[in-house]
Design an enzyme around this catalytic site. Structure first.
Site, mmCIF file in Angstrom:
data_model
loop_
_atom_site.group_PDB
_atom_site.id
_atom_site.type_symbol
_atom_site.label_atom_id
_atom_site.label_comp_id
_atom_site.label_asym_id
_atom_site.label_seq_id
_atom_site.Cartn_x
_atom_site.Cartn_y
_atom_site.Cartn_z
ATOM 1 N N THR A 1 58.925 -4.334 48.039
ATOM 2 C CA THR A 1 60.209 -4.547 47.371
ATOM 3 C C THR A 1 60.266 -3.860 46.011
ATOM 4 O O THR A 1 59.225 -3.667 45.361
ATOM 5 C CB THR A 1 60.428 -6.057 47.192
ATOM 6 O OG1 THR A 1 61.562 -6.278 46.361
ATOM 7 C CG2 THR A 1 59.230 -6.740 46.528
ATOM 8 N N ASP A 2 61.492 -3.578 45.560
ATOM 9 C CA ASP A 2 61.664 -3.031 44.201
ATOM 10 C C ASP A 2 61.368 -4.088 43.125
ATOM 11 O O ASP A 2 61.210 -3.759 41.955
ATOM 12 C CB ASP A 2 63.078 -2.463 44.018
ATOM 13 C CG ASP A 2 64.199 -3.467 44.236
ATOM 14 O OD1 ASP A 2 63.913 -4.641 44.552
ATOM 15 O OD2 ASP A 2 65.381 -3.083 44.083
ATOM 16 N N GLU A 3 61.334 -5.370 43.523
ATOM 17 C CA GLU A 3 61.161 -6.431 42.510
ATOM 18 C C GLU A 3 59.804 -6.358 41.829
ATOM 19 O O GLU A 3 59.620 -6.948 40.764
ATOM 20 C CB GLU A 3 61.351 -7.812 43.146
ATOM 21 C CG GLU A 3 62.715 -7.964 43.771
ATOM 22 C CD GLU A 3 63.180 -9.399 43.918
ATOM 23 O OE1 GLU A 3 62.506 -10.311 43.415
ATOM 24 O OE2 GLU A 3 64.228 -9.599 44.548
ATOM 25 N N TYR B 1 57.538 -14.777 43.787
ATOM 26 C CA TYR B 1 57.732 -13.892 44.946
ATOM 27 C C TYR B 1 57.285 -12.465 44.611
ATOM 28 O O TYR B 1 56.450 -11.878 45.308
ATOM 29 C CB TYR B 1 59.202 -13.899 45.391
ATOM 30 C CG TYR B 1 59.553 -12.722 46.286
ATOM 31 C CD1 TYR B 1 59.029 -12.620 47.574
ATOM 32 C CD2 TYR B 1 60.379 -11.687 45.836
ATOM 33 C CE1 TYR B 1 59.319 -11.528 48.385
ATOM 34 C CE2 TYR B 1 60.683 -10.599 46.639
ATOM 35 C CZ TYR B 1 60.146 -10.518 47.921
ATOM 36 O OH TYR B 1 60.438 -9.442 48.719
ATOM 37 N N LYS C 1 54.166 -10.156 46.052
ATOM 38 C CA LYS C 1 54.351 -8.853 46.708
ATOM 39 C C LYS C 1 53.579 -7.768 45.944
ATOM 40 O O LYS C 1 52.987 -6.875 46.544
ATOM 41 C CB LYS C 1 55.843 -8.486 46.782
ATOM 42 C CG LYS C 1 56.658 -9.331 47.739
ATOM 43 C CD LYS C 1 56.276 -9.182 49.201
ATOM 44 C CE LYS C 1 56.616 -7.839 49.791
ATOM 45 N NZ LYS C 1 56.352 -7.803 51.261
HETATM 46 P P1 NAD Z 1 62.720 -12.728 56.175
HETATM 47 O O1 NAD Z 1 62.357 -13.885 55.307
HETATM 48 O O2 NAD Z 1 64.069 -12.650 56.773
HETATM 49 O O3 NAD Z 1 61.673 -12.611 57.383
HETATM 50 C C1 NAD Z 1 60.304 -12.811 57.204
HETATM 51 C C2 NAD Z 1 59.673 -12.995 58.574
HETATM 52 O O4 NAD Z 1 58.259 -13.154 58.397
HETATM 53 C C3 NAD Z 1 60.156 -14.233 59.331
HETATM 54 O O5 NAD Z 1 60.429 -13.920 60.661
HETATM 55 C C4 NAD Z 1 58.997 -15.201 59.240
HETATM 56 O O6 NAD Z 1 58.907 -16.098 60.341
HETATM 57 C C5 NAD Z 1 57.816 -14.243 59.197
HETATM 58 N N1 NAD Z 1 56.636 -14.835 58.551
HETATM 59 C C6 NAD Z 1 56.580 -15.483 57.370
HETATM 60 N N2 NAD Z 1 55.328 -15.901 57.122
HETATM 61 C C7 NAD Z 1 54.565 -15.479 58.169
HETATM 62 C C8 NAD Z 1 53.183 -15.577 58.485
HETATM 63 N N3 NAD Z 1 52.330 -16.200 57.674
HETATM 64 N N4 NAD Z 1 52.748 -15.014 59.625
HETATM 65 C C9 NAD Z 1 53.607 -14.369 60.467
HETATM 66 N N5 NAD Z 1 54.921 -14.267 60.215
HETATM 67 C C10 NAD Z 1 55.399 -14.807 59.081
HETATM 68 O O7 NAD Z 1 62.387 -11.446 55.297
HETATM 69 P P2 NAD Z 1 63.146 -10.033 55.238
HETATM 70 O O8 NAD Z 1 64.277 -10.112 54.299
HETATM 71 O O9 NAD Z 1 63.366 -9.566 56.622
HETATM 72 O O10 NAD Z 1 62.013 -9.146 54.540
HETATM 73 C C11 NAD Z 1 61.023 -8.497 55.325
HETATM 74 C C12 NAD Z 1 60.073 -7.757 54.415
HETATM 75 O O11 NAD Z 1 60.794 -6.809 53.636
HETATM 76 C C13 NAD Z 1 59.372 -8.670 53.398
HETATM 77 O O12 NAD Z 1 58.052 -8.234 53.256
HETATM 78 C C14 NAD Z 1 60.145 -8.457 52.103
HETATM 79 O O13 NAD Z 1 59.317 -8.644 50.980
HETATM 80 C C15 NAD Z 1 60.568 -7.006 52.249
HETATM 81 N N6 NAD Z 1 61.824 -6.637 51.585
HETATM 82 C C16 NAD Z 1 62.958 -7.356 51.765
HETATM 83 C C17 NAD Z 1 64.151 -6.942 51.166
HETATM 84 C C18 NAD Z 1 65.442 -7.702 51.366
HETATM 85 O O14 NAD Z 1 66.435 -7.376 50.710
HETATM 86 N N7 NAD Z 1 65.516 -8.661 52.246
HETATM 87 C C19 NAD Z 1 64.154 -5.805 50.360
HETATM 88 C C20 NAD Z 1 62.958 -5.091 50.182
HETATM 89 C C21 NAD Z 1 61.799 -5.516 50.803
HETATM 90 O O1 DAU Z 2 65.412 -6.381 45.629
HETATM 91 C C1 DAU Z 2 64.833 -6.646 46.865
HETATM 92 C C2 DAU Z 2 64.798 -8.138 47.087
HETATM 93 O O2 DAU Z 2 66.139 -8.536 47.352
HETATM 94 C C3 DAU Z 2 63.884 -8.561 48.216
HETATM 95 O O3 DAU Z 2 62.569 -8.236 47.887
HETATM 96 C C4 DAU Z 2 63.989 -10.065 48.468
HETATM 97 O O4 DAU Z 2 63.206 -10.438 49.585
HETATM 98 C C5 DAU Z 2 65.441 -10.396 48.738
HETATM 99 O O5 DAU Z 2 65.580 -11.797 48.890
HETATM 100 C C6 DAU Z 2 66.321 -9.909 47.594
HETATM 101 O O6 DAU Z 2 66.068 -10.659 46.386
HETATM 102 P P1 DAU Z 2 67.245 -11.142 45.428
HETATM 103 O O7 DAU Z 2 66.778 -12.309 44.662
HETATM 104 O O8 DAU Z 2 67.812 -9.998 44.671
HETATM 105 O O9 DAU Z 2 68.344 -11.551 46.560
HETATM 106 P P2 DAU Z 2 69.334 -12.802 46.683
HETATM 107 O O10 DAU Z 2 70.225 -12.539 47.848
HETATM 108 O O11 DAU Z 2 68.608 -14.100 46.641
HETATM 109 O O12 DAU Z 2 70.190 -12.698 45.342
HETATM 110 C C7 DAU Z 2 70.920 -11.519 45.032
HETATM 111 C C8 DAU Z 2 71.532 -11.723 43.645
HETATM 112 O O13 DAU Z 2 72.510 -12.764 43.734
HETATM 113 C C9 DAU Z 2 70.535 -12.179 42.602
HETATM 114 O O14 DAU Z 2 70.885 -11.610 41.348
HETATM 115 C C10 DAU Z 2 70.734 -13.691 42.529
HETATM 116 C C11 DAU Z 2 72.203 -13.851 42.864
HETATM 117 N N1 DAU Z 2 72.570 -15.100 43.578
HETATM 118 C C12 DAU Z 2 71.858 -15.424 44.689
HETATM 119 C C13 DAU Z 2 72.134 -16.579 45.388
HETATM 120 C C14 DAU Z 2 71.350 -16.958 46.616
HETATM 121 C C15 DAU Z 2 73.612 -15.883 43.124
HETATM 122 O O15 DAU Z 2 74.275 -15.557 42.112
HETATM 123 N N2 DAU Z 2 73.900 -17.026 43.810
HETATM 124 C C16 DAU Z 2 73.193 -17.419 44.909
HETATM 125 O O16 DAU Z 2 73.497 -18.500 45.460
#
Ligand code: NAD
Ligand code: DAU
Length: 351
Positions: free
Chosen positions: A132-134, A158, A162
């Site tokens: 992730t970019d975080e 988180y 990562k």
């Molecule tokens: P998600 O939470 O939707 O899915 C995570 C999956 O991992 C789930 O299916 C869960 O059951 C599985 N999991 C969790 N713990 C596990 C374990 N111990 N063993 C096996 N499986 C397990 O997450 P996502 O949003 O699809 O993100 C996927 C990946 O991409 C993550 O590594 C996250 O850090 C990264 N990522 C997410 C975003 C985003 O915006 N969602 C952006 C950049 C990177």
């Molecule tokens: O940047 C990549 C990341 O993006 C991934 O690594 C994470 O897995 C993914 O969850 C996401 O993280 P964020 O914290 O940015 O996403 P989220 O959807 O939780 O929130 C997006 C923005 O919106 C953040 O600034 C917080 C804000 N927010 C979020 C929720 C859930 C609100 O204002 N209200 C809310 O209820």
């Protein structure tokens, strides 16, 4: 290729499996997923009957399960998505994040290293770590976007977990020459995203007539990327990425949260029939800020463009419309996810 996809029943993992099965129908795909609250076998319904597909419910921290799958499936490529992924949950309960994101990644790396060494280190093997970019921390309004050399500065449990996993992957390349590649991506959106995340939360709460909670002043900025574009990028990285390298992936779509929520409200007003309110925007409610809330993320994805020829294809206007339409037409997917466990998390986070 014979692919092991960890976390393939989650949001991005499932979209990636769909992408891969469509692009390479003859290739073997094995999903290992623990089916935590965020994992959903329904996300794989489109592919689960394919001959070349196998789903295994299991934990990436369980070394014996991982060892057995690598050998019996003759895996050559690992695409590692499995993680605890929600920042708010990491603030309420960080332990699971250290366990899965750090210990789980370490377990996979060790298993893959020993397996790869036992096979005499084939040159075509790959370990793609999806991150992730975080990990780069938070930007001020005029700071340049994160590039691959930006120092790590994670701010939440988180992102710290990562970052820890990224460092382990990097160390395995440098120490053992394990064929790893890391990607760091910005915020994804699209079908199958769990209801707790900003975009699905806003769509679902509008349909339920519940408040749309915007943290703080709503001026935090995220760089949004349609999930299908992320999956295409990962495909390119697996096929053409350089070993030991990091690639930043982003949408070049910086939007303030409040603006994004207003766009979503307009789309809901336009596309949803029978909303419980005259306009979704009446539900917008500013709530207490997320502790340590990162102000701004932005990705410089020039390396992906110049070295691997990847750019995003879906504009934010198209992508948000597609996403809102998907949530409107899939209540059977999201309604069961609003479980007692989800309600308990929701009350704890938003009380
Ligand atoms: P998600 O939470 O939707 O899915 C995570 C999956 O991992 C789930 O299916 C869960 O059951 C599985 N999991 C969790 N713990 C596990 C374990 N111990 N063993 C096996 N499986 C397990 O997450 P996502 O949003 O699809 O993100 C996927 C990946 O991409 C993550 O590594 C996250 O850090 C990264 N990522 C997410 C975003 C985003 O915006 N969602 C952006 C950049 C990177
Ligand atoms: O940047 C990549 C990341 O993006 C991934 O690594 C994470 O897995 C993914 O969850 C996401 O993280 P964020 O914290 O940015 O996403 P989220 O959807 O939780 O929130 C997006 C923005 O919106 C953040 O600034 C917080 C804000 N927010 C979020 C929720 C859930 C609100 O204002 N209200 C809310 O209820």
């Amino acid at each position: 290729m014979r692919l092991l996809v960890t976390g393939g029943a989650g949001f991005i993992g499932a979209n990636f499996v769909h992408h891969w099965c469509q692009a390479y129908p003859d290739e073997r795909v094995v999903v290992l997923d623990a089916l935590t609250y965020a994992g959903n076998i329904e996300n794989l319904a489109l592919v689960e009957r394919r001959e070349n597909f196998r789903f295994v419910q299991g934990d990436i921290c369980d070394r014996s399960v991982v060892d057995e799958l690598l050998v019996t499936e003759n895996i050559d490529t690992v695409a590692h998505f499995a993680a605890e992924s929600h920042v708010d949950r990491s603030i309420l309960g960080p332990a699971a994040f250290v366990q899965t994101n750090v210990v789980g990644t370490f377990t996979l790396l060790e298993a893959f290293r020993q397996y790869w060494e036992a096979q005499k280190k084939p040159s075509n093997y790959r370990f793609l770590h999806v991150s992730t970019d975080e990990v780069y921390g938070s930007l001020g309004p005029d700071d340049p976007a994160f590039c691959e050399t930006t120092p790590y500065a994670p701010n939440s449990p988180y992102s710290a977990s990562k970052a820890g996993s990224d460092h382990l992957v990097r160390a395995y390349y440098h120490t053992y020459k394990l064929p790893t590649i890391i990607t760091n991506c910005s915020n994804n959106y699209g079908p199958y995203q769990f209801p707790e995340k900003l975009i699905p939360l806003m769509c679902i709460n509008t349909l339920l007539g519940k408040p749309l909670p915007v943290y703080g002043d709503g001026k935090n900025v995220r760089d949004w990327l349609y999930v299908g574009d992320h999956c295409r990028a990962l495909d390119v990285v697996i096929h053409h990425g350089k070993l030991g390298e990091t690639y930043n992936i982003g949408g070049n779509n910086e939007v303030e949260n409040i603006n994004l929520v207003q766009i979503l409200c307009q789309l809901m007003d336009e596309l949803a029939s029978d909303l419980p309110v005259s306009s979704a925007k009446h539900l917008i409610t500013f709530v207490k800020d997320r502790p340590g809330h990162d102000q701004r993320y932005a990705i410089n994805a020039n390396k992906m463009k110049t070295q691997l020829g990847w750019t995003p294809l879906v504009t934010i206007t198209e992508g948000l419309r597609l996403t809102v339409e998907w949530y409107l037409t899939h209540p059977d997917w999201w309604k069961p996810l609003l479980s007692p466990e989800y309600q308990a998390y929701y009350s704890q986070n938003y009380s």
